[in-house]
Scaffold this motif. Sequence first.
Motif, PDB file in Angstrom:
ATOM      1  N   VAL A 288       0.815  -1.215   0.000  1.00 11.97           N
ATOM      2  CA  VAL A 288       0.000   0.000   0.000  1.00 11.97           C
ATOM      3  C   VAL A 288       0.851   1.269   0.000  1.00 11.97           C
ATOM      4  O   VAL A 288       0.330   2.356  -0.267  1.00 11.97           O
ATOM      5  N   TYR A 291       0.486   3.831  -2.727  1.00 10.97           N
ATOM      6  CA  TYR A 291      -0.849   4.358  -3.025  1.00 10.97           C
ATOM      7  C   TYR A 291      -1.423   5.235  -1.929  1.00 10.97           C
ATOM      8  O   TYR A 291      -2.584   5.621  -2.000  1.00 10.97           O
ATOM      9  N   THR A 293      -1.226   8.948   0.286  1.00 15.31           N
ATOM     10  CA  THR A 293      -1.001  10.325  -0.142  1.00 15.31           C
ATOM     11  C   THR A 293      -0.181  11.049   0.908  1.00 15.31           C
ATOM     12  O   THR A 293      -0.623  11.199   2.048  1.00 15.31           O
ATOM     13  N   PRO A 295       2.542   9.283  -1.955  1.00 12.41           N
ATOM     14  CA  PRO A 295       3.191   7.965  -2.043  1.00 12.41           C
ATOM     15  C   PRO A 295       4.494   7.963  -1.234  1.00 12.41           C
ATOM     16  O   PRO A 295       5.264   8.921  -1.277  1.00 12.41           O
ATOM     17  N   ARG A 338       9.771   7.970  -3.716  1.00 14.58           N
ATOM     18  CA  ARG A 338       8.451   8.427  -4.157  1.00 14.58           C
ATOM     19  C   ARG A 338       8.286   9.887  -3.738  1.00 14.58           C
ATOM     20  O   ARG A 338       9.264  10.622  -3.758  1.00 14.58           O
ATOM     21  N   SER A 360      -0.389  15.882  -3.834  1.00 16.42           N
ATOM     22  CA  SER A 360      -0.784  14.573  -4.349  1.00 16.42           C
ATOM     23  C   SER A 360       0.134  14.191  -5.489  1.00 16.42           C
ATOM     24  O   SER A 360       0.460  15.027  -6.331  1.00 16.42           O
ATOM     25  N   ASP A 362       1.298  10.886  -8.304  1.00 18.38           N
ATOM     26  CA  ASP A 362       0.934   9.636  -8.945  1.00 18.38           C
ATOM     27  C   ASP A 362       1.925   8.561  -8.545  1.00 18.38           C
ATOM     28  O   ASP A 362       3.117   8.670  -8.824  1.00 18.38           O
ATOM     29  N   PRO A 363       1.473   7.480  -7.835  1.00 21.29           N
ATOM     30  CA  PRO A 363       2.426   6.441  -7.408  1.00 21.29           C
ATOM     31  C   PRO A 363       3.086   5.736  -8.563  1.00 21.29           C
ATOM     32  O   PRO A 363       4.101   5.090  -8.401  1.00 21.29           O
TER      33      PRO A 363
END
Length: 377
Positions: A288, A291, A293, A295, A338, A360, A362-363
Motif C-alpha cells: 500500500v 498508493y 497520499t 506515495p 516516491r 498529491s 501519482d504512485p
Amino acid sequence: MTRVGRRGDNPAPRSVDVARSAGVSQKTVSRVFNGEPYVSAEARRRVLDAAEQLGYRMNSAARALASGRSRTIGVITLGTTLYGPASLLIRIERAARDAGYALRVVHTLEGDSGGVSGAVESLLEQGVDGIVVSEPIDEGGGGPASLGVDVPVLVLGAPATFGGPRAVAAGVGAEQLARVATEHLLDLGHTTIHHLAGPRRWFAARDRLMGWRAALSARGREQPPVVEGDWSAASGYAAGRELASAGGVTAVFAANDDMAIGLIGALTEAGLRVPDDVSVIGFDDIPVSAYVTPPLTTVRQPFDAVAHEGLRLLVQAIEKPDAEPTPANDPPVELVVRASTGPPPTRKTPARGQRTAARSNDPAHADPVGHGSPTTA
C-alpha cells in the motif's frame, strides 16, 4: 504411455517401474529422488519424466531410510501477522520447496522467554534435518546454542548469540538499509533526521536504530531524541502528533511503513505538508505504500533474496556437512524514491492547526534507485 493410478485394480507404481520406464537402474532412481550427485542431466530428466507419467511419489519414510535424512526443515518464527515476519516465512517456504524440502513451522509467542528453546526441542523430536531461526524478538531465553543442537541452524536477521556449532547466518542487513534511508534524507539537505523506532526488544528495531545513528554520526550531525512505536499505524500517528508539537522537525525516518503512514496522517492533521514541511521515509515497501497520499519513499526489504540465500547455505550444510561453508552474499539494497521526501523547507512552516492541502502524486511515477549490490528481489 498409460498412466498407472492408485484406483481400480492397478497397483501403485514402484521405483522399479520408474527405472524400467526410464531405462535406468533402481540405484539411479534412488539417487535422483535423494538429490545425490553423479547423475547425468539426461538420466535425471528421464527419471523425473517417467515418475510424472506413472504418477510415482516416493514414500517419505522410504526416502528417509535410504538417505538418512527426512528432507524436512523446521522453522521457528514469531506468531505474528506483521508484514516483515509473515512475508519472510512465505519466502522461506517457497525456497525450501524449490530445494526439495518440506517445512515444519513452530510459532513462538511474544513474552515467552522459553519459546525458542521449546520450539527447538519440538523440532528435533520430529527429526528435522535443519532448523531456521526467524525469531525477531529478544526474550532473554536460551537460543539453539544452549541446547547442543546437532543439526545445521540457519539464523535470519538476529545476532550471533543465536548461533551454534553448525550455524550459518543470512539477512543481517537491516542496519545498512536504515543507513541508506537516513543518508537519502541527509543528501536532500536536511540538517538532521528524527527517528521513529520500533520496540527495542525487536532485533530489527535495534538494527534500524543503529543504522540511523551510524549515518548521522558519519556526517557529524546531531542525534535527536528517539520516539518509540510498536510497528502499528496507530503508534505512528501518536508519534506524529508528538513530533508536530515539538517543532523544528524537517525529516523523519520511520522504522516501518505502517508507522510512517500513521505519522503522515498526524502531520497532515497538524497543518504540516509532506514533504514540503516534513519529509518522511519508511522501511519495508509494503504494497500500500505506493498508493497513500503522498506515495511513500521507503527502503525495500529483500525477502526473496534473503530466503533463497539462507536456504542455499542451510541445504549445503545439511547435504555436505564436511564441506567448508561458503560466505553469505550480501542482500541487495534498494531505495524506492516516491513523493514523501524532498529538500527541507526554505520558509517558515505554517502554524499548527492551519490546514493546508497535502501534495498529491501519482504512485506510478515511483523512482527506484539501486545502491550497493544489484537488486534481485
